[in-house]
Structure formats: C-alpha cells, structure tokens
Design an enzyme around this catalytic site. Structure first.
Site, mmCIF file in Angstrom:
data_model
loop_
_atom_site.group_PDB
_atom_site.id
_atom_site.type_symbol
_atom_site.label_atom_id
_atom_site.label_comp_id
_atom_site.label_asym_id
_atom_site.label_seq_id
_atom_site.Cartn_x
_atom_site.Cartn_y
_atom_site.Cartn_z
ATOM 1 N N ASP A 1 2.978 12.227 -13.674
ATOM 2 C CA ASP A 1 1.915 11.780 -14.589
ATOM 3 C C ASP A 1 1.138 10.625 -13.965
ATOM 4 O O ASP A 1 0.169 10.136 -14.537
ATOM 5 C CB ASP A 1 2.468 11.437 -15.981
ATOM 6 C CG ASP A 1 3.520 10.356 -15.954
ATOM 7 O OD1 ASP A 1 3.870 9.861 -14.857
ATOM 8 O OD2 ASP A 1 4.015 9.987 -17.041
ATOM 9 N N SER A 2 1.529 10.228 -12.739
ATOM 10 C CA SER A 2 0.709 9.290 -11.967
ATOM 11 C C SER A 2 -0.651 9.915 -11.666
ATOM 12 O O SER A 2 -1.565 9.213 -11.227
ATOM 13 C CB SER A 2 1.416 8.890 -10.670
ATOM 14 O OG SER A 2 1.868 10.032 -9.964
ATOM 15 N N ASP B 1 6.084 16.335 -14.654
ATOM 16 C CA ASP B 1 6.318 15.287 -15.655
ATOM 17 C C ASP B 1 5.895 15.740 -17.049
ATOM 18 O O ASP B 1 4.784 16.268 -17.225
ATOM 19 C CB ASP B 1 5.499 14.036 -15.305
ATOM 20 C CG ASP B 1 6.321 13.005 -14.556
ATOM 21 O OD1 ASP B 1 7.568 13.035 -14.643
ATOM 22 O OD2 ASP B 1 5.700 12.163 -13.876
ATOM 23 N N LYS C 1 10.425 16.647 -15.771
ATOM 24 C CA LYS C 1 10.992 15.294 -15.683
ATOM 25 C C LYS C 1 10.548 14.520 -16.915
ATOM 26 O O LYS C 1 9.408 14.680 -17.369
ATOM 27 C CB LYS C 1 10.518 14.587 -14.409
ATOM 28 C CG LYS C 1 10.933 13.116 -14.325
ATOM 29 C CD LYS C 1 10.805 12.542 -12.938
ATOM 30 C CE LYS C 1 9.446 11.989 -12.577
ATOM 31 N NZ LYS C 1 8.933 10.935 -13.470
ATOM 32 N N GLU D 1 11.164 10.481 -19.047
ATOM 33 C CA GLU D 1 11.616 9.104 -18.885
ATOM 34 C C GLU D 1 12.545 8.687 -20.011
ATOM 35 O O GLU D 1 12.317 9.045 -21.174
ATOM 36 C CB GLU D 1 10.393 8.165 -18.838
ATOM 37 C CG GLU D 1 9.476 8.451 -17.660
ATOM 38 C CD GLU D 1 8.272 7.506 -17.603
ATOM 39 O OE1 GLU D 1 8.183 6.565 -18.427
ATOM 40 O OE2 GLU D 1 7.411 7.721 -16.727
ATOM 41 N N GLU E 1 13.435 4.022 -10.523
ATOM 42 C CA GLU E 1 12.216 3.351 -10.050
ATOM 43 C C GLU E 1 12.343 1.837 -10.141
ATOM 44 O O GLU E 1 12.675 1.289 -11.200
ATOM 45 C CB GLU E 1 11.015 3.849 -10.882
ATOM 46 C CG GLU E 1 9.698 3.220 -10.460
ATOM 47 C CD GLU E 1 8.470 3.968 -10.960
ATOM 48 O OE1 GLU E 1 8.604 5.058 -11.552
ATOM 49 O OE2 GLU E 1 7.366 3.426 -10.744
HETATM 50 O O1 KIV Z 1 4.465 10.042 -11.895
HETATM 51 C C1 KIV Z 1 4.991 9.755 -10.812
HETATM 52 O O2 KIV Z 1 4.370 9.796 -9.749
HETATM 53 C C2 KIV Z 1 6.391 9.340 -10.832
HETATM 54 C C3 KIV Z 1 6.956 8.795 -9.565
HETATM 55 C C4 KIV Z 1 6.482 7.419 -9.344
HETATM 56 C C5 KIV Z 1 8.437 8.872 -9.540
HETATM 57 O O3 KIV Z 1 7.026 9.444 -11.833
#
Ligand code: KIV
EC number: 2.1.2.11
Length: 272
Positions: A52-53, A91, A121, A123, A190
């Site tokens: 989600d980055s 994510d 994934k 959190e 992280e």
């Molecule tokens: O969204 C992302 O890029 C991440 C990484 C920083 C692990 O969750």
C-alpha cells in the site's frame, strides 16, 4: 551479474518456510505495475509485494491511508500479469479489514479473485486475529506485519523506531507468536531494533522479513523506488540505494528536451 538463486521454479508460501528451515535468506521488493514487476521477477526476487506504499510512491499521498481496495486490485492485477516466478503478496489497504472479520474476508477474496495475487498482507497482531482466521479459513494465505505499521501512523504520531521500550517489545513478541499460531505463513517486521527482530526470528518458525530490522531475520524487503534512488527525499538509515535513478532519469529527460528543442531529435535514422 545476478547472484539471486533461481533453483525454485515458482515461489510458494511453502518455499519460503522451507527457505527459512534451510537458512536461505528471502529477497522481497515492492512493485505496483507491469513493467517494474517484470524486471523484479526476472532478477530472481523471491517475493513481490504490491504494497500500500503505492499510495505514497504512485499516487503521491503523504500516508498509506487513502489508497482504496479497487486501486490495490488494479496495481496487483498489473503485477500478476508480469510474473513467472515470484510470489505476489498484496496489501489489504487501510479500512478494508479492521472493522470486522467478514469485511476482511470479503476484501481478501476480492484481491485474490480480481487480481490473481497469491497471498494478502495485513498490519497488526492480536487486534486482527479474528480477521486473519476468517481469511485463512477461506484458503487465502496471510502475511503479518508488525513494528512500525504505517496504517497506524496517526496513532504513533512519528515514523521513529518502534518497540524500543520493554512493554512494546514484549507485545511485539507475543503478537509474532500469535500470528504464527493463527496460521500466517510469514511476517514483516518494520523499523524495530535489530536485536529484537533477531529474537523474534529465532522464536518463530515462519520467515521474518525485515525492513529496518537488521540482519538477524530471514529476509529483507525494500520499496523498489527507494532502493533504485528514484525517490530522493526519503533517507532512513536502513535504506541502501543501488542506483541514483532520480539523477539519471532527470538528466535523460533534460537531454531529450534539449535534443527536441535543438532539432537534433529525431535524426535521419530515427524516422521513416
Ligand atoms: O507497503 C509497503 O511497501 C510495505 C513494506 C514497507 C513492507 O508494507
């Protein structure tokens, strides 16, 4: 020269667990689009994270919070079309799994069905246990994410290292154990102290993939645009830049502009 191992034809969640058993480190990078994913996959990177980055890197938001499920699915489907070998983890975006386990399952199913990704994934630890169970019961593999979880940035109020204090470190260890017991196949840690990350990696049997978590874990993940030096305002200590693409690309664009304006481009061989 590539030093990436390509002995695995196709990376699965089981491959990653086996790699940990054998003491083989796992490489993971982000990708959000077809072209980048093709290069990352062909370089032998084990896991591609459609993170989600993308909210920051692709859309220019300050945090990961605004990106939607539809947008994540669009990015993930583009990545999946490119890959031959890597495991694609997607994510679950903020707001798509926190409110209740049924919604979490619906979101995870949409990701798997509409993007073709291989795992999701999310959190958090204890707070999201029921959601993880629901998703796993539907046969969808889940990767956990603890430490500096960017979807909680407004709760933390800072991007500094997490779990430096004993109470937070203890909770993180408990959460990591719980995520393994619940059935997660791997865990991202992280921005936590290296010693703590190593302790977690030694305590659990699923792979621990670190970002800013030192070298005592089972693998590493970076945001591809950061490690390529395409972004240049973000300079955390953990980031190793393998290229300075910001400068190289800027120079190329300036040169192109100069060539167009001077009439040098296109030349006789660059036309029909
Ligand atoms: O969204 C992302 O890029 C991440 C990484 C920083 C692990 O969750």
């Amino acid at each position: 020269m590539s030093t990436a191992k390509k002995e695995y034809k196709r990376i699965t969640t089981k491959t990653l667990v086996d790699m940990k058993k054998k003491g083989e480190k796992i490489s993971m990078l982000t990708a959000y689009d077809f072209t980048m994913a093709k290069i990352v996959d062909s370089a032998g990177i084990d896991v591609i994270l459609v993170g989600d980055s993308a909210s920051n890197v692709m859309a220019g938001h300050e945090t990961t919070l605004p990106i939607t499920l539809d947008q994540m699915i669009y990015h993930a489907a583009s990545v999946v079309r490119a890959i031959e070998r890597s495991l694609v983890v997607v994510d679950l975006p903020f707001g798509s799994y926190q409110s209740d386990p049924k919604e979490a399952l619906r979101s995870a199913i949409r990701i798997m069905k509409e993007s073709g990704g291989h795992a999701v994934k999310l959190e958090g630890g204890k707070e999201v246990k029921e959601s993880i169970k629901r998703i796993l019961n539907a046969g969808i593999p889940v990767m956990g994410h603890l430490g500096l979880t960017p979807q909680s940035i407004y709760k933390f109020g800072t991007y500094t290292v997490r779990a430096k204090e004993e109470a937070e470190a203890d909770k993180l260890i408990d959460d990591a154990i719980l995520l393994e017991k619940t059935g997660c196949f791997a865990l991202v840690l992280e921005k936590v102290p290296a010693k703590l990350a190593q302790k977690v990696a030694e305590k659990i049997n699923i792979p621990v993939i670190g970002i800013g978590a030192g070298n005592g874990v089972d693998g590493q993940v970076l945001v591809t645009h950061d490690m390529l030096g395409m972004t240049h305002e973000f300079n955390p200590r953990f980031l190793r830049r393998y290229l300075d693409l910001y400068t190289d690309m800027k120079n190329a664009f300036s040169q192109y502009s100069a060539d167009v304006k001077s009439g040098d481009f296109p030349n006789d061989t660059e036309q029909y």
